[in-house]
Write a protein that holds these residues in place. Sequence first.
Motif, mmCIF file in Angstrom:
data_model
loop_
_atom_site.group_PDB
_atom_site.id
_atom_site.type_symbol
_atom_site.label_atom_id
_atom_site.label_comp_id
_atom_site.label_asym_id
_atom_site.label_seq_id
_atom_site.Cartn_x
_atom_site.Cartn_y
_atom_site.Cartn_z
ATOM 1 N N GLU A 1 -2.149 24.558 19.302
ATOM 2 C CA GLU A 1 -1.715 25.340 18.138
ATOM 3 C C GLU A 1 -1.399 24.430 16.948
ATOM 4 O OE1 GLU A 1 -0.347 24.992 21.044
ATOM 5 O OE2 GLU A 1 1.853 25.061 21.057
ATOM 6 N N SER B 1 1.175 17.563 28.259
ATOM 7 C CA SER B 1 2.384 16.938 28.797
ATOM 8 C C SER B 1 2.551 17.229 30.286
ATOM 9 C CB SER B 1 3.597 17.469 28.027
ATOM 10 O OG SER B 1 3.685 18.868 28.228
ATOM 11 N N THR C 1 4.134 20.776 30.910
ATOM 12 C CA THR C 1 3.196 21.911 30.873
ATOM 13 C C THR C 1 2.218 21.822 32.045
ATOM 14 O OG1 THR C 1 3.334 21.803 28.464
ATOM 15 C CG2 THR C 1 1.625 23.192 29.366
ATOM 16 N N LEU D 1 -2.482 14.033 32.065
ATOM 17 C CA LEU D 1 -1.128 14.153 31.523
ATOM 18 C C LEU D 1 -0.664 12.868 30.835
ATOM 19 C CD1 LEU D 1 0.331 16.113 34.571
ATOM 20 C CD2 LEU D 1 -0.863 17.009 32.570
ATOM 21 N N GLU E 1 7.760 8.944 28.672
ATOM 22 C CA GLU E 1 6.756 8.736 27.633
ATOM 23 C C GLU E 1 7.416 8.888 26.253
ATOM 24 O OE1 GLU E 1 3.768 11.844 27.025
ATOM 25 O OE2 GLU E 1 2.238 10.280 27.072
HETATM 26 P P1 NAD Z 1 1.594 20.201 25.551
HETATM 27 O O1 NAD Z 1 1.733 20.130 27.024
HETATM 28 O O2 NAD Z 1 2.780 20.614 24.771
HETATM 29 O O3 NAD Z 1 0.434 21.230 25.128
HETATM 30 C C1 NAD Z 1 -0.894 21.056 25.528
HETATM 31 C C2 NAD Z 1 -1.610 22.392 25.485
HETATM 32 O O4 NAD Z 1 -1.061 23.259 26.471
HETATM 33 C C3 NAD Z 1 -1.488 23.138 24.163
HETATM 34 O O5 NAD Z 1 -2.737 23.715 23.855
HETATM 35 C C4 NAD Z 1 -0.444 24.209 24.472
HETATM 36 O O6 NAD Z 1 -0.552 25.355 23.657
HETATM 37 C C5 NAD Z 1 -0.800 24.537 25.909
HETATM 38 N N1 NAD Z 1 0.281 25.162 26.698
HETATM 39 C C6 NAD Z 1 1.619 25.027 26.535
HETATM 40 N N2 NAD Z 1 2.282 25.748 27.487
HETATM 41 C C7 NAD Z 1 1.324 26.329 28.260
HETATM 42 C C8 NAD Z 1 1.371 27.178 29.410
HETATM 43 N N3 NAD Z 1 2.526 27.565 29.968
HETATM 44 N N4 NAD Z 1 0.198 27.577 29.950
HETATM 45 C C9 NAD Z 1 -0.992 27.183 29.423
HETATM 46 N N5 NAD Z 1 -1.093 26.392 28.333
HETATM 47 C C10 NAD Z 1 0.054 25.965 27.758
HETATM 48 O O7 NAD Z 1 1.057 18.767 25.095
HETATM 49 P P2 NAD Z 1 0.849 18.226 23.622
HETATM 50 O O8 NAD Z 1 2.193 17.983 23.050
HETATM 51 O O9 NAD Z 1 -0.105 19.107 22.883
HETATM 52 O O10 NAD Z 1 0.091 16.831 23.889
HETATM 53 C C11 NAD Z 1 0.750 15.627 24.087
HETATM 54 C C12 NAD Z 1 0.738 15.257 25.559
HETATM 55 O O11 NAD Z 1 -0.616 15.172 26.022
HETATM 56 C C13 NAD Z 1 1.330 13.888 25.816
HETATM 57 O O12 NAD Z 1 2.158 13.939 26.949
HETATM 58 C C14 NAD Z 1 0.113 13.028 26.106
HETATM 59 O O13 NAD Z 1 0.367 11.887 26.887
HETATM 60 C C15 NAD Z 1 -0.785 13.992 26.788
HETATM 61 N N6 NAD Z 1 -2.165 13.515 26.751
HETATM 62 C C16 NAD Z 1 -2.784 13.108 27.896
HETATM 63 C C17 NAD Z 1 -4.082 12.602 27.856
HETATM 64 C C18 NAD Z 1 -4.802 12.127 29.093
HETATM 65 O O14 NAD Z 1 -6.010 11.939 29.040
HETATM 66 N N7 NAD Z 1 -4.134 11.929 30.205
HETATM 67 C C19 NAD Z 1 -4.741 12.540 26.635
HETATM 68 C C20 NAD Z 1 -4.078 12.950 25.497
HETATM 69 C C21 NAD Z 1 -2.801 13.463 25.553
#
Ligand code: NAD
Length: 514
Positions: free
Chosen positions: A166, A216, A219, A238, A363
Amino acid sequence: MSSDNFIINKSPLNNQVLGEYKIPDDSEIKSAFLKARKAQDIWSKTSLNKRGRALKSLRQTIAADIDNLVNLITKDSGKTKLEALMADIYPSLELIKYYEKRINKFLAPEKRTTPLTAPGNTAYVEYQPLGVIAVISPWNYPFQLAINPAITALAAGNAVILKPSEVTPTVGQYVGDIINSIEDIPDGLMQIIHGYGETGAKIIESGPDKIFFTGSVETGKKIMEAASHKLIPVELELGGKDPMIVFNDANLIRAAKAAAYGGFANTGQLCVSVERLYVQEDVAEEFIELIKTEAGKIRFTMDPASGDIGPFTHPGQKEKVEDQINEALDSEAEILYDGRKNDQPGPVIIGNVNHEMEIVQEETFGPVIPIMKFKDTDEAVALANDSDYGLNSSIWTKDIDKAKRVASSLETGNCMINDLIKNVGNPDLPFGGTKNSGIGRYHGPEGLRSFTNQKSIMINKSKKNKEINWFPYNEKTYKGLKDFLDINFGAGFEIGKIPGLISFMAKFFRGGDN
Ligand code: NAD
């Protein structure tokens, strides 16, 4: 940001409205799945060659639109132009080209062996699509982290429903639009559903055939729990708390420049950034001076065309980072370098930290490097492994044998020696985490096949009326099978076993007693 059922997306650079995106209601989500299933039925029947050609066409279309895409990414995320080009677009072009050239090799049916007890049988594996894949992506690399899983799922013959973050829906919409601009993609095969976490949860309730989630840990756990109700397979990419280990025989100038890049690029909003730095004690002071010098060269900018790092993409990120720094300072930590100015993010280097502190355990996702010293290899490995995370890692030394031994001992999914981050962009290497950093691997043959039902097929030419293992069971068969097992897996061949074995094998080829 939200107005009832719309996301109004604003740029972190200047609050410019980049777009308004409708959040679909339950019935619209349901129809998206129905449409996706119909399109997937058509797409699953297309040849691998045709899918490969569609990938090529997509790659060329993206490459021809690079300036526009860079512009969109920088506006949506606040990152600099070079960061967008190098780390968000380039790895995707590599991945598309990699799969477009190898789709036949990785997905064509594959011959397998059969055991001695299945004489004359043949066996193979088919890599069939799973159906509709839900891709749920984050905001930090809004292009790469959405398009890479999407094109991999599509290449494997699936439909994709992508819910972009979002925070960066404009780039998410672009991913959907550019894939749909490719001639052979059936209508409905690639759909974008915008929304917040709640919408992501509804997508999971709608029963996709696999969920590919990047985001994250918090999530990720919710998603895995929701998926468990319908036993939907999940891949979770994650967070990370990547260790960088600098030995006293490393090229310290190179390691310091790398640490500054690895810790501060994209304003630290990188899952594989340097989040913990361990340096061997006898070179620690020298190394700290070098990295402070490198940190001092980093230029903050609100203009993506100049400078090295931009603002935080996500408005909530600043507070999270500040809280971690303050928690560490409230204990005995000390700031070794502070590049924050006028309320803007900047590189921060922290010393005197320990493994009790949140800044070492959790993190950070910001431009902060906590530095710790170690005595010897064993201590470096123990410290690096003392973490709930296990995404990437890097080792710095001129002794490559030592580096390889350390790499083998690290509890991470990925590791680089004398470089960092770049391994994520190597399309031939499976990428993913251990521990809290996730489940599953993408990229490489493993990644493509993870979007398939790996169906095994074994063929008997049906010449015998029956097989020896079918009824009736009797003592003679038991004895013959036991000798057979003993010869093959136990004591080996002995003269006394010949008669029983001959009778067993004869029955075997005949199909046993009536
Ligand atoms: P986030 O977990 O807040 O959100 C990620 C996505 O999940 C968003 O599209 C969000 O709308 C959706 N979401 C949230 N709650 C949900 C639910 N209950 N059910 C289904 N979808 C839901 O993460 P973020 O803040 O957007 O991204 C940052 C995180 O991503 C950091 O922890 C980072 O390390 C991680 N990350 C990991 C990698 C990897 O390859 N391992 C790569 C990039 C980022």
